[in-house]
Design a protein around this motif. Structure first.
Motif, PDB file in Angstrom:
ATOM      1  N   ILE A 131       0.854  -1.196   0.000  1.00 12.95           N
ATOM      2  CA  ILE A 131       0.000   0.000   0.000  1.00 12.95           C
ATOM      3  C   ILE A 131       0.885   1.240   0.000  1.00 12.95           C
ATOM      4  N   PRO A 132       0.625   2.188  -0.882  1.00 10.73           N
ATOM      5  CA  PRO A 132       1.449   3.403  -0.914  1.00 10.73           C
ATOM      6  C   PRO A 132       1.348   4.185   0.399  1.00 10.73           C
ATOM      7  N   GLN A 133       2.410   4.873   0.714  1.00  8.91           N
ATOM      8  CA  GLN A 133       2.493   5.616   1.969  1.00  8.91           C
ATOM      9  C   GLN A 133       1.444   6.732   2.043  1.00  8.91           C
ATOM     10  N   ASN A 134       1.067   7.309   0.918  1.00 12.75           N
ATOM     11  CA  ASN A 134       0.092   8.403   0.946  1.00 12.75           C
ATOM     12  C   ASN A 134      -1.347   7.914   1.107  1.00 12.75           C
ATOM     13  N   ALA A 135      -1.571   6.603   1.192  1.00  9.93           N
ATOM     14  CA  ALA A 135      -2.901   6.054   1.433  1.00  9.93           C
ATOM     15  C   ALA A 135      -3.160   5.850   2.926  1.00  9.93           C
ATOM     16  N   TRP A 136      -2.270   6.359   3.788  1.00 10.55           N
ATOM     17  CA  TRP A 136      -2.396   6.230   5.241  1.00 10.55           C
ATOM     18  C   TRP A 136      -2.521   7.625   5.863  1.00 10.55           C
ATOM     19  N   PRO A 137      -3.572   8.402   5.596  1.00  9.37           N
ATOM     20  CA  PRO A 137      -3.634   9.770   6.115  1.00  9.37           C
ATOM     21  C   PRO A 137      -3.738   9.855   7.641  1.00  9.37           C
ATOM     22  N   TYR A 138      -4.254   8.826   8.309  1.00  7.12           N
ATOM     23  CA  TYR A 138      -4.358   8.856   9.776  1.00  7.12           C
ATOM     24  C   TYR A 138      -3.110   8.304  10.449  1.00  7.12           C
ATOM     25  N   GLY A 139      -2.145   7.872   9.674  1.00  5.92           N
ATOM     26  CA  GLY A 139      -0.955   7.246  10.242  1.00  5.92           C
ATOM     27  C   GLY A 139      -1.095   5.724  10.184  1.00  5.92           C
ATOM     28  N   ARG A 140      -0.291   5.045  10.948  1.00  8.78           N
ATOM     29  CA  ARG A 140      -0.181   3.582  10.901  1.00  8.78           C
ATOM     30  C   ARG A 140      -1.297   2.917  11.720  1.00  8.78           C
ATOM     31  N   VAL A 141      -2.549   3.094  11.292  1.00  9.58           N
ATOM     32  CA  VAL A 141      -3.711   2.483  11.942  1.00  9.58           C
ATOM     33  C   VAL A 141      -4.603   1.888  10.854  1.00  9.58           C
ATOM     34  N   ILE A 142      -5.193   0.748  11.154  1.00 11.16           N
ATOM     35  CA  ILE A 142      -6.060   0.082  10.183  1.00 11.16           C
ATOM     36  C   ILE A 142      -7.306  -0.417  10.909  1.00 11.16           C
ATOM     37  N   ALA A 143      -8.474  -0.188  10.323  1.00  6.90           N
ATOM     38  CA  ALA A 143      -9.727  -0.658  10.906  1.00  6.90           C
ATOM     39  C   ALA A 143      -9.928  -2.119  10.523  1.00  6.90           C
ATOM     40  N   VAL A 144     -10.460  -2.888  11.463  1.00  2.70           N
ATOM     41  CA  VAL A 144     -10.709  -4.311  11.241  1.00  2.70           C
ATOM     42  C   VAL A 144     -12.163  -4.597  11.595  1.00  2.70           C
ATOM     43  N   GLU A 145     -12.887  -5.197  10.658  1.00  2.00           N
ATOM     44  CA  GLU A 145     -14.280  -5.564  10.917  1.00  2.00           C
ATOM     45  C   GLU A 145     -14.500  -7.015  10.513  1.00  2.00           C
ATOM     46  N   GLU A 146     -15.467  -7.659  11.176  1.00  2.00           N
ATOM     47  CA  GLU A 146     -15.888  -8.994  10.780  1.00  2.00           C
ATOM     48  C   GLU A 146     -16.853  -8.860   9.610  1.00  2.00           C
ATOM     49  N   ALA A 147     -16.848  -9.857   8.741  1.00  2.01           N
ATOM     50  CA  ALA A 147     -17.765  -9.844   7.602  1.00  2.01           C
ATOM     51  C   ALA A 147     -19.206  -9.884   8.101  1.00  2.01           C
ATOM     52  N   HIS A 148     -20.094  -9.248   7.375  1.00  2.31           N
ATOM     53  CA  HIS A 148     -21.510  -9.211   7.745  1.00  2.31           C
ATOM     54  C   HIS A 148     -22.228 -10.407   7.132  1.00  2.31           C
ATOM     55  N   GLY A 149     -23.275 -10.855   7.786  1.00  3.23           N
ATOM     56  CA  GLY A 149     -24.077 -11.949   7.260  1.00  3.23           C
ATOM     57  C   GLY A 149     -23.392 -13.295   7.297  1.00  3.23           C
ATOM     58  N   VAL A 150     -22.506 -13.502   8.262  1.00  4.63           N
ATOM     59  CA  VAL A 150     -21.812 -14.776   8.378  1.00  4.63           C
ATOM     60  C   VAL A 150     -22.758 -15.790   9.023  1.00  4.63           C
ATOM     61  N   PRO A 151     -22.871 -17.001   8.468  1.00 11.59           N
ATOM     62  CA  PRO A 151     -23.714 -18.011   9.097  1.00 11.59           C
ATOM     63  C   PRO A 151     -23.230 -18.330  10.518  1.00 11.59           C
ATOM     64  N   VAL A 152     -24.156 -18.766  11.346  1.00 15.82           N
ATOM     65  CA  VAL A 152     -23.841 -19.008  12.760  1.00 15.82           C
ATOM     66  C   VAL A 152     -22.739 -20.044  12.913  1.00 15.82           C
ATOM     67  N   ASN A 153     -22.741 -21.089  12.092  1.00 16.30           N
ATOM     68  CA  ASN A 153     -21.722 -22.131  12.244  1.00 16.30           C
ATOM     69  C   ASN A 153     -20.340 -21.678  11.767  1.00 16.30           C
ATOM     70  N   ALA A 154     -20.231 -20.581  11.016  1.00 11.00           N
ATOM     71  CA  ALA A 154     -18.933 -20.086  10.544  1.00 11.00           C
ATOM     72  C   ALA A 154     -18.373 -18.973  11.430  1.00 11.00           C
ATOM     73  N   ARG A 155     -19.144 -18.479  12.382  1.00  7.98           N
ATOM     74  CA  ARG A 155     -18.683 -17.373  13.224  1.00  7.98           C
ATOM     75  C   ARG A 155     -17.428 -17.692  14.042  1.00  7.98           C
ATOM     76  N   PRO A 156     -17.295 -18.908  14.621  1.00 12.24           N
ATOM     77  CA  PRO A 156     -16.047 -19.181  15.355  1.00 12.24           C
ATOM     78  C   PRO A 156     -14.801 -19.105  14.472  1.00 12.24           C
ATOM     79  N   GLU A 157     -14.909 -19.589  13.230  1.00  9.75           N
ATOM     80  CA  GLU A 157     -13.768 -19.523  12.315  1.00  9.75           C
ATOM     81  C   GLU A 157     -13.425 -18.068  11.978  1.00  9.75           C
ATOM     82  N   VAL A 158     -14.437 -17.259  11.748  1.00 12.41           N
ATOM     83  CA  VAL A 158     -14.210 -15.848  11.441  1.00 12.41           C
ATOM     84  C   VAL A 158     -13.571 -15.164  12.641  1.00 12.41           C
ATOM     85  N   ARG A 159     -14.032 -15.457  13.838  1.00 12.52           N
ATOM     86  CA  ARG A 159     -13.455 -14.830  15.036  1.00 12.52           C
ATOM     87  C   ARG A 159     -12.003 -15.252  15.229  1.00 12.52           C
TER      88      ARG A 159
END
Length: 186
Positions: A131-159
């Motif tokens: 990723i280019p350096q100018n694509a980090w305007p807030y500095g060295r931080v990245i947001a992490v989210e779990e995928a939406h609409g994950v089936p109940v039996n796949a949630r432990p693997e996602v976590r």
């Protein structure tokens, strides 16, 4: 004429002669597997160190800037969506035009600068390093989210994958801002 003792010795000799190539083949392949198993983590560690050195050139995160963001659509730094078998890396490339004329309008839409890349979790350090350096305007931080609409039996693997991603980001020296379903960071 052979005696019973002679027959049993002949059987032992034939069995040994037939089993010897199988035993040698098994030993050589397991030693090569063991050698590759020891070099794989070493190669991953070297890739992690190279990525960390490259990411260290990005300034530390500005907490006042990224804590004020309330939706991922207005998040300008890269962010990750963790799924069951992979991670989607979302990057908003910096605007090449420095003037403010028409910024975000029809001729310069923000969506045209957004890139989404599906990445294996093991390849995450390499992808972040690209990723280019100018694509980090807030500095060295990245947001992490779990995928939406994950089936109940796949949630432990996602976590588990989220935990692996958070550990990898920590090893790289990148601050992880974990995003939850309500849209606010944790």
């Amino acid at each position: 004429m052979q005696t019973p003792t002679g027959r049993s010795l002949l059987r032992i000799a034939l069995t040994s002669a037939l089993a010897l190539p199988l035993a040698l083949t098994g030993c050589s392949s397991s030693s090569s597997q063991a050698a590759s198993a020891t070099t794989l983590p070493q190669q991953q560690q070297e890739a992690l160190n190279a990525a960390r050195q490259q990411l260290d050139m990005i300034p530390p995160p500005s907490k006042t800037r990224y804590m004020a963001i309330s939706t991922l659509s207005s998040w300008e730094n890269p962010y990750l969506t963790v799924q069951g078998s992979m991670v989607t890396l979302h990057v908003l490339m910096a605007d090449g035009n420095t003037s403010s004329l028409g910024q975000g309008g029809m001729l310069r839409p923000v969506g045209a600068r957004r890139r989404n890349l599906d990445v294996r979790i093991n390849d995450l350090p390499t992808a972040l390093n690209a990723i280019p350096q100018n694509a980090w305007p807030y500095g060295r931080v990245i947001a992490v989210e779990e995928a939406h609409g994950v089936p109940v039996n796949a949630r432990p693997e996602v976590r588990r994958n989220v935990e692996t991603v958070l550990k990898t980001l920590g090893d790289l020296g990148v601050v992880a801002y974990e995003w939850n379903d309500t849209g606010r960071g944790l």
